[in-house]
Design an enzyme around this catalytic site. Structure first.
Site, PDB file in Angstrom:
ATOM      1  CD  GLU A 235      -2.974  -1.084   0.380  1.00 30.80           C
ATOM      2  OE1 GLU A 235      -3.190  -0.022  -0.246  1.00 30.80           O
ATOM      3  OE2 GLU A 235      -3.630  -2.122   0.205  1.00 30.80           O
ATOM      4  CB  CYS A 269      -2.170   6.970   0.953  1.00 29.22           C
ATOM      5  SG  CYS A 269      -1.169   6.180   2.145  1.00 29.22           S
TER       6      CYS A 269
END
Ligand code: ADP
Length: 465
Positions: A235, A269
């Site tokens: 990720e 993110c």
């Protein structure tokens, strides 16, 4: 032999919060050796017991949310309120994993669909991979650890966890809670230490068949080569866009952009980084956004009135400051903010007229900066949105179903939010990125799929005599 230590500092004021062991390859070796026993115990543990451990972990996290939220805020520089919300979120992830632990199953196989399979019956099932190596970042330290540890335990694995060096204390606290509610000691090892030492040794360890990593693109993209023959889930970063069409509800969109652009000081993110605005709507959107950004209180993360905490360290603040300065030198116009406040805080910043081929338009800022970029047609907006190396979440605000549908189909992202910002994430959805935003999906059920291996059992009928 005495071990060296890492000091954990409060990013806002630099004060010492704690100290942990600086583990390295030797500590990873010991942890993996213990985790072999943990993996055997967990594989043998019935689903209802695994579920019960996860439920009790969730309960204990809720009980300790205020204190643990304070610890997270002290280590990470996010606000205390954000810290408390994170603990509650982590509790939800454990609860979800407790439920999923009871429904990890396969299905029967119709072997006689082919002539060669006649007379056979059987099924496939999921078995745990054994030891899960989990490497987590500092920005959402507890919930992202929960996204790795909870499904791993639900699936009957042991875990070796390497938390970020900036935020190891909440990881140790989580381990304490899980052992207290009945997880076997060998099933969760936490090795604190530096990424290039402990993290690297975990990635390379040949007895760890699956490594799940959340962190920077720079580190993450190198991991598969160093991991060798094993599965890796990544990720990584993002540069999330949200499209504002002429039919968007500007009031709703503005509030969502501010919430999604400046939470955790933009260090997520899926922070809103690019707002692609239909050119005719620009003034209206700016007029709605500026007062909301102005109203945000930037300050000490531990004070209740603070909305925007600080950056993780002085270097991160220096980087954001120079990014804003270089963007300004390229002709950008500041709409709000653009200045540093003290050691590690940066004013929530709204900027426009940025260069479209580099910097904020392309790379991940990871700071409290939102850029407004005008577009003329929706096709153009989608093309701009897709033009970065990232592909995590995107969003569109529109009142027209045909526009929503066009964007949903053509945005090259892991998720598209309609009438919301890309910062929305539900812990039960498959979450992950395309392109350089990552490989694999989290979200408890989907992580369980990655943390298990399929096995087929096939039984051939033979005659009785
Ligand atoms: P950030 O820039 O957000 O700190 P990093 O990718 O550096 O992101 O860190 C995320 C996690 O990865 C942390 O736990 C860190 O210790 C770990 N890490 C950093 N470098 C390495 C590495 N070379 N190998 C394995 N893990 C690493």
């Amino acid at each position: 032999m005495s071990l060296s230590h890492l000091v954990v500092n409060n990013p806002y004021n630099g004060e010492k919060v704690g100290e942990v062991v600086a583990g390295g390859a030797a500590e990873i070796e010991t942890a993996v050796a213990c985790a072999h026993t943990g993996a055997e115990l967990m594989a043998a543990m019935p689903a209802h017991q695994r579920s019960s451990i996860l439920t009790h972990t969730a309960g204990q996290l809720r009980t300790e949310a205020t204190e643990l939220g304070y610890l997270i805020a002290s280590e990470s520089g996010k606000t205390w309120n954000e810290g408390i919300a994170e603990v509650k979120r982590a509790a939800g992830i454990f609860q979800l994993a407790a439920e999923e632990a009871r429904r990890i199953h396969g299905e029967t196989l119709p072997f006689d669909a082919f002539e060669t399979g006649e007379g056979r019956t059987g099924y496939w099932l999921r078995e745990p991979v054994g030891i899960v190596g989990a490497i987590t970042p500092w920005n959402v330290p507890l919930a992202l650890a929960a996204h790795k540890i909870a499904p791993a335990i639900a699936a009957g694995n042991a875990v070796v966890h390497k938390p970020a060096e900036q935020t190891p204390l909440n990881a140790l606290k989580l381990q304490e809670i899980m052992l207290h509610v009945g997880l076997p000691m060998t099933a969760l090892q936490v090795v604190t230490g530096l990424g290039e030492e402990a993290g690297d040794a975990l990635v390379r360890h040949s007895d760890v068949p699956f490594v799940t990593f959340t962190g920077s693109r720079a580190v993450g993209m190198q991991l598969p080569a160093r991991a060798g023959y094993k599965r890796v889930a990544l990720e990584l970063g993002g540069n999330s866009p949200v499209i504002i069409t002429e039919s968007a509800n500007i009031k709703t969109a503005s509030a969502a952009i501010v919430a999604g652009g400046y939470a955790v000081a933009g260090q997520l993110c899926i922070s809103v980084q690019r707002v692609l605005v239909q050119r005719t709507m620009m003034k209206q959107l700016v007029d709605a956004l500026v007062p909301l950004v102005e109203a945000l209180v930037t300050g000490d993360p531990l004070e209740a009135k603070t909305n925007v905490g600080c950056l993780i360290d002085v270097a991160a603040c220096d980087r954001i400051e120079s990014l804003v300065h270089s963007t300004m030198r390229s002709g950008a116009a500041l709409l709000y903010g653009g200045f540093r406040i003290g050691r590690t805080s940066f004013a929530p910043t709204l900027i426009t007229d940025i260069p479209t081929d580099r910097g904020l338009a392309m790379d991940e800022a990871f700071g409290p900066i939102v850029a407004l970029l005008p577009y003329d047609t929706l096709e153009q907006a989608v093309a701009i949105a897709n033009a970065t190396p990232y592909g995590l979440n995107a969003g569109i605000f529109t009142g027209q179903i045909s526009q929503a549908e066009y964007a949903a189909r053509n945005l090259n992202f892991g998720a598209v939010m309609i009438n919301d910002v890309p910062s929305f994430r539900s812990d039960l959805m498959p979450y992950g990125g395309r392109k350089q935003s990552g490989i694999g999906r989290e979200g408890v059920r989907f992580a369980i799929e990655e943390m298990t291996e399929l096995k087929v059992i096939c039984s051939k009928s033979i005659s009785l005599n």
